[in-house]
Design a protein around this motif. Structure first.
Motif, PDB file in Angstrom:
ATOM      1  N   ILE A   1       5.774 -15.817 -58.490  1.00 38.45           N
ATOM      2  CA  ILE A   1       5.006 -16.109 -59.702  1.00 38.45           C
ATOM      3  C   ILE A   1       4.389 -14.783 -60.140  1.00 38.45           C
ATOM      4  O   ILE A   1       3.867 -14.030 -59.328  1.00 38.45           O
ATOM      5  CB  ILE A   1       3.972 -17.237 -59.478  1.00 38.45           C
ATOM      6  CG1 ILE A   1       3.179 -17.026 -58.195  1.00 38.45           C
ATOM      7  CG2 ILE A   1       4.685 -18.578 -59.462  1.00 38.45           C
ATOM      8  CD1 ILE A   1       2.040 -18.031 -58.043  1.00 38.45           C
TER       9      ILE A   1
ATOM     10  N   ASP B   1       0.881 -16.077 -61.546  1.00 39.68           N
ATOM     11  CA  ASP B   1      -0.128 -15.886 -60.504  1.00 39.68           C
ATOM     12  C   ASP B   1      -1.376 -15.395 -61.234  1.00 39.68           C
ATOM     13  O   ASP B   1      -1.419 -14.247 -61.674  1.00 39.68           O
ATOM     14  CB  ASP B   1       0.435 -14.812 -59.556  1.00 39.68           C
ATOM     15  CG  ASP B   1      -0.389 -14.615 -58.310  1.00 39.68           C
ATOM     16  OD1 ASP B   1      -1.467 -15.236 -58.210  1.00 39.68           O
ATOM     17  OD2 ASP B   1       0.045 -13.841 -57.440  1.00 39.68           O
TER      18      ASP B   1
ATOM     19  N   GLY C   1      11.172  -9.480 -54.869  1.00 42.23           N
ATOM     20  CA  GLY C   1      11.463  -8.049 -54.814  1.00 42.23           C
ATOM     21  C   GLY C   1      11.134  -7.535 -53.418  1.00 42.23           C
ATOM     22  O   GLY C   1      10.298  -8.112 -52.716  1.00 42.23           O
TER      23      GLY C   1
ATOM     24  N   ASP D   1       9.334  -5.253 -52.472  1.00 40.40           N
ATOM     25  CA  ASP D   1       7.934  -4.870 -52.284  1.00 40.40           C
ATOM     26  C   ASP D   1       7.074  -6.025 -51.800  1.00 40.40           C
ATOM     27  O   ASP D   1       6.001  -5.796 -51.250  1.00 40.40           O
ATOM     28  CB  ASP D   1       7.355  -4.302 -53.599  1.00 40.40           C
ATOM     29  CG  ASP D   1       7.668  -5.177 -54.800  1.00 40.40           C
ATOM     30  OD1 ASP D   1       8.758  -5.771 -54.829  1.00 40.40           O
ATOM     31  OD2 ASP D   1       6.828  -5.263 -55.713  1.00 40.40           O
TER      32      ASP D   1
ATOM     33  N   TRP E   1      14.776  -2.253 -60.129  1.00 41.77           N
ATOM     34  CA  TRP E   1      15.331  -1.488 -61.250  1.00 41.77           C
ATOM     35  C   TRP E   1      14.448  -0.281 -61.452  1.00 41.77           C
ATOM     36  O   TRP E   1      13.219  -0.392 -61.541  1.00 41.77           O
ATOM     37  CB  TRP E   1      15.402  -2.355 -62.514  1.00 41.77           C
ATOM     38  CG  TRP E   1      16.613  -3.208 -62.416  1.00 41.77           C
ATOM     39  CD1 TRP E   1      16.653  -4.513 -62.017  1.00 41.77           C
ATOM     40  CD2 TRP E   1      17.967  -2.795 -62.641  1.00 41.77           C
ATOM     41  NE1 TRP E   1      17.956  -4.940 -61.976  1.00 41.77           N
ATOM     42  CE2 TRP E   1      18.777  -3.911 -62.355  1.00 41.77           C
ATOM     43  CE3 TRP E   1      18.568  -1.607 -63.036  1.00 41.77           C
ATOM     44  CZ2 TRP E   1      20.167  -3.862 -62.469  1.00 41.77           C
ATOM     45  CZ3 TRP E   1      19.948  -1.553 -63.152  1.00 41.77           C
ATOM     46  CH2 TRP E   1      20.727  -2.678 -62.872  1.00 41.77           C
TER      47      TRP E   1
ATOM     48  N   MET F   1      10.351   0.779 -61.915  1.00 44.37           N
ATOM     49  CA  MET F   1       9.749   0.438 -63.196  1.00 44.37           C
ATOM     50  C   MET F   1       8.518  -0.402 -62.923  1.00 44.37           C
ATOM     51  O   MET F   1       8.612  -1.420 -62.239  1.00 44.37           O
ATOM     52  CB  MET F   1      10.735  -0.463 -63.944  1.00 44.37           C
ATOM     53  CG  MET F   1      11.236   0.088 -65.222  1.00 44.37           C
ATOM     54  SD  MET F   1      12.229  -1.184 -65.955  1.00 44.37           S
ATOM     55  CE  MET F   1      13.837  -0.507 -65.703  1.00 44.37           C
TER      56      MET F   1
HETATM   57  N1  MSP Z   1       2.136 -12.225 -58.040  1.00 51.19           N
HETATM   58  C1  MSP Z   1       2.914 -11.577 -57.050  1.00 51.19           C
HETATM   59  C2  MSP Z   1       3.954 -12.525 -56.496  1.00 51.19           C
HETATM   60  C3  MSP Z   1       3.414 -13.778 -55.870  1.00 51.19           C
HETATM   61  S1  MSP Z   1       4.676 -14.832 -55.343  1.00 51.19           S
HETATM   62  C4  MSP Z   1       3.930 -15.988 -54.469  1.00 51.19           C
HETATM   63  C5  MSP Z   1       3.626 -10.373 -57.653  1.00 51.19           C
HETATM   64  N2  MSP Z   1       3.746 -10.372 -58.968  1.00 51.19           N
HETATM   65  S2  MSP Z   1       4.406  -9.177 -59.818  1.00 51.19           S
HETATM   66  O1  MSP Z   1       4.294  -9.615 -61.187  1.00 51.19           O
HETATM   67  O2  MSP Z   1       3.798  -7.934 -59.499  1.00 51.19           O
HETATM   68  O3  MSP Z   1       5.887  -9.012 -59.376  1.00 51.19           O
HETATM   69  C6  MSP Z   1       6.745 -10.076 -59.291  1.00 51.19           C
HETATM   70  C7  MSP Z   1       8.137  -9.677 -58.911  1.00 51.19           C
HETATM   71  O4  MSP Z   1       8.697  -8.771 -59.852  1.00 51.19           O
HETATM   72  C8  MSP Z   1       8.248  -9.029 -57.546  1.00 51.19           C
HETATM   73  O5  MSP Z   1       9.285  -9.677 -56.834  1.00 51.19           O
HETATM   74  C9  MSP Z   1       8.649  -7.625 -57.859  1.00 51.19           C
HETATM   75  O6  MSP Z   1       9.483  -7.093 -56.877  1.00 51.19           O
HETATM   76  C10 MSP Z   1       9.424  -7.815 -59.142  1.00 51.19           C
HETATM   77  N3  MSP Z   1       9.520  -6.568 -59.843  1.00 51.19           N
HETATM   78  C11 MSP Z   1       8.521  -5.882 -60.463  1.00 51.19           C
HETATM   79  N4  MSP Z   1       9.039  -4.692 -60.902  1.00 51.19           N
HETATM   80  C12 MSP Z   1      10.347  -4.610 -60.566  1.00 51.19           C
HETATM   81  C13 MSP Z   1      11.374  -3.711 -60.843  1.00 51.19           C
HETATM   82  N5  MSP Z   1      11.173  -2.586 -61.471  1.00 51.19           N
HETATM   83  N6  MSP Z   1      12.636  -4.051 -60.452  1.00 51.19           N
HETATM   84  C14 MSP Z   1      12.916  -5.272 -59.864  1.00 51.19           C
HETATM   85  N7  MSP Z   1      11.959  -6.126 -59.601  1.00 51.19           N
HETATM   86  C15 MSP Z   1      10.653  -5.756 -59.781  1.00 51.19           C
HETATM   87  O7  MSP Z   1       4.045  -9.503 -56.918  1.00 51.19           O
END
Ligand code: MSP
Length: 669
Positions: free
Chosen positions: A15, A54, A265, A267, A297, A304
């Protein structure tokens, strides 16, 4: 009632934080989930696809304060934009959960209380360094810097020292159980390399986890102790239970839990592969089957992300191309576990070459021929030859392989295999030359068979690409006169020969736009502000600018004052009537056609810049004027031995054809 894992499929995305609108990185996870959801439906499973936002925690509290908004108002505005983006990307989620939803907050409190009751959560005192950006406590071994502060090893931002009364989760007690689970379920973390990372992290020892805060107000209050709010990750991870009905729609929860795949992701893998299963074990829940850690990505080799300011807004791409080219690119370019560098060049190459040329043209030319030769309805095909049947048997093998690839999340491999087959169908048409068959009335049954096989093949292709490109696949089916979409046919029931003779097909339409890089970059730079996308203009073919292909002179040059030439000079030009014997596209060239022409004395090959106005089928059998004593030029590796004459209208070639039979080789004076 236990979940029957073969009959249902539950897929989740993380989320997303609502501090800002989603970018291409977030779109990536969501597109993977959507593709898997659509495939598993085709495979006959009942699917639940959960995504959402989230919305609690310090990060959001801070972002809202900076914007002068309440956290909820910020969340509402970001959610609206996220929902628009998912719509524009054709995302077919079943439920969009927001952690501010009342049932979720109640569920989190209940789950928290459950762990208090079991002794897994206890009250204590926490002192340590906290990274707001990652909403994460720093490991103790991170050293102090010269200013006596600590920097987050993940995102590089300064952490804050916090010291407060807190509730702890007894994570250390789950070390061995986690290791046993990883050993017994090697598919729990994918890809394998990530499983190795997770295992060694856990084997290295686990500390108990602080899971409440007293200084953060924007969160779910601890039951019975409202001075504390629940740690945002404890809150967020439980969305996977509350979003599927836990505690408010138990039949739904029982049908789908445990999740088949949590896509995340890399991370945030640790939260999902270590903390989350430990919380679930403590609560007595079954564990998800797989946590799939995908790559990032990157732009210029850096992840990014909003905080780095290098995010790519999908809006411009979506405005120009619609969702499918972006979905295709993200899934085709890299295996799901690896990182990829996003470049507009690579994106446009895939969009123009794989989509507009390979698939788009195949569909277009097949439908054009069905329309031109049969008025849109193929009738009277002869029986299939061994070669015709090979198209079908190769498809059956492809269908089985693609199934396995979608099933095991190797979507790029599925697409690679599909594109090899597209090449095969294009070759089938080139070998069978329906445009030549069309000239002989006696060969009509053969012509009908060839076009029938081609139509069946593109319908079959539409079926296989559907999970990745649902809109285009449905469009292909619509053009072929199919009443349903590929979503309505089960994988096991799909038949190659489902395209019957007599079916009315529609007039061809371009499936994918063909866009020139420079124009696109200019559009991107212009600021994503709704400016007109004038991509239908003609542009120089990449790679041939320095050497103009035989064919029409651009108008601007034609306007230049010309030298007067003598009649003798004019007579030095050998202009003749040529008869086009064969016409085909040149892979990777959007404006060029390769022609084989009869010039009376011999057959010549030529490359002509006319593909924007004419398809190969339009030109087959036509007679036109060429100059045959111009010095040959090599274009795209092909020696062009003649040049045709054409008018240039808005940078596009319009060829003068003859209005009566004129033999090939007739001089033009
Ligand atoms: N809120 C938490 C997730 C909670 S799940 C119970 C969070 N949110 S986030 O908005 O920061 O990121 C969400 C997802 O987007 C993560 O899986 C993260 O790896 C993915 N990505 C954010 N930037 C990204 C890229 N540049 N490339 C691929 N995925 C990336 O973490």
């Amino acid at each position: 009632m236990a979940k029957n894992s073969d009959r249902t499929f539950y897929v989740t995305t993380p989320i997303y934080y609502v501090n800002d609108v989603p970018h291409i990185g977030h779109a990536y996870t969501t597109i993977i989930a959507d593709t898997l959801a659509r495939f598993h439906k085709q495979a006959g499973r009942e699917v639940f696809f959960l995504t959402g936002t989230d919305e609690h925690g310090q990060k959001i509290e801070k972002a809202a304060a900076e914007k002068g908004l309440t956290p909820k108002a910020l969340a509402d505005s970001v959610v609206t934009r996220a929902l628009d983006l998912w719509k524009a990307l054709d995302i077919s989620y079943d439920f969009f959960i927001r952690t501010t939803m009342e049932f979720h907050e109640r569920g989190v409190q209940k789950l928290f209380q459950k762990l208090v009751d079991s002794g897994d959560i206890y009250k204590g005192e926490y002192r340590g360094w906290y990274c707001v950006s990652d909403e994460n406590f720093l490991p103790e071994d991170v050293p102090l810097d010269s200013e006596n502060c600590k920097t987050c090893p993940d995102c590089g931002k300064k952490a804050a020292l916090v010291s407060e009364e807190t509730y702890f989760f007894r994570l250390s007690a789950y070390r061995q159980r986690l290791l046993d689970h990883y050993a017994a379920h090697p598919e729990f973390v994918r890809p394998q390399s990530r499983m190795n990372e997770v295992t060694s992290f856990v084997a290295g020892g686990l500390k108990n986890l602080s899971i409440t805060r007293t200084t953060v107000k924007w969160g779910v209050p601890v039951p019975g102790d409202p001075g504390h709010t629940i740690y945002v990750w404890f809150d967020a991870l439980h969305n996977y239970l509350t979003g599927i009905g836990y505690d408010w729609d138990m039949p739904l929860y029982e049908k789908f839990w445990p999740a088949d795949v949590h896509l995340v992701g890399k991370d945030i893998l640790r939260f999902h592969a270590v903390y989350w299963p430990a919380f679930l074990m403590a609560g007595g829940f079954a564990l998800p089957r797989t946590v799939f850690g995908h790559g990032w990505w990157l732009r210029d080799d850096t992840k990014m992300s909003k905080s780095r300011g290098n995010v790519l807004d999908p809006e411009v791409i979506l405005k120009t191309f619609g969702p499918d080219p972006l979905r295709y690119f993200l899934l085709r370019e890299i295996p799901i576990g690896q990182d990829g560098n996003f470049s507009h060049e690579a994106f446009l190459h895939r969009a123009n070459s794989d989509l507009a040329n390979d698939l788009g043209n195949l569909v277009h030319r097949t439908l054009t021929m069905i329309r031109n030769y049969f008025g849109g309805r193929i009738t009277g095909p002869e029986g299939p030859s061994a070669e015709d049947l090979r198209l079908e048997t190769e498809f059956e093998a492809l269908k089985a392989r693609v199934f396995d690839h979608y099933e095991s999340c190797t979507v790029n491999r599925a697409l690679e295999d599909i594109w090899v087959y597209i090449g095969g169908v294009n070759k089938y048409l080139a070998d069978n030359e329906p445009w030549i068959l069309a000239r002989d009335a006696g060969r009509r049954p053969r012509l009908a068979r060839v076009l029938l096989q081609a139509a069946a093949a593109i319908r079959a292709l539409g079926y296989l690409v559907f999970p990745v490109m649902p809109g285009s696949a449905a469009k292909i089916w619509g053009l072929l006169g199919e009443e349903q979409t590929p979503a309505g046919v089960l994988y096991a029931d799909f038949r190659f020969d489902g395209f019957e003779p007599g079916r009315r097909t529609a007039s061809p339409e371009a499936l994918f736009p063909r866009v020139d890089l420079e124009t696109f970059l200019a559009e991107d730079a212009r600021g994503k502000d709704g400016a007109e996308a004038g991509f239908d203009k003609a542009h120089a073919e990449p790679g041939v600018e320095s050497r103009r292909p035989p064919g029409p002179e651009p108008r601007k040059e034609a306007r230049k004052p010309m030298d007067i030439i003598t009649f003798d000079e004019f007579k030095r030009m050998d202009l003749r009537v040529a008869h086009i014997l064969k016409a085909e596209r040149i892979p990777g060239a959007t404006k060029l056609l390769k022609l084989e022409v009869d010039i009376g004395t011999e057959t010549r090959t030529m490359v002509a810049g006319v593909a924007e106005t004419y398809s190969p089928e339009d030109l087959m059998g036509k007679r036109l004027i060429v100059i045959v004593n111009l010095k040959p030029a090599v274009i795209r590796g092909i020696e062009s031995q003649a040049m045709l004459l054409a008018a240039v209208v808005d940078d596009k070639a319009v060829i003068p054809f003859f209005d009566r039979e004129v033999p090939a080789g007739t001089p033009v004076k």
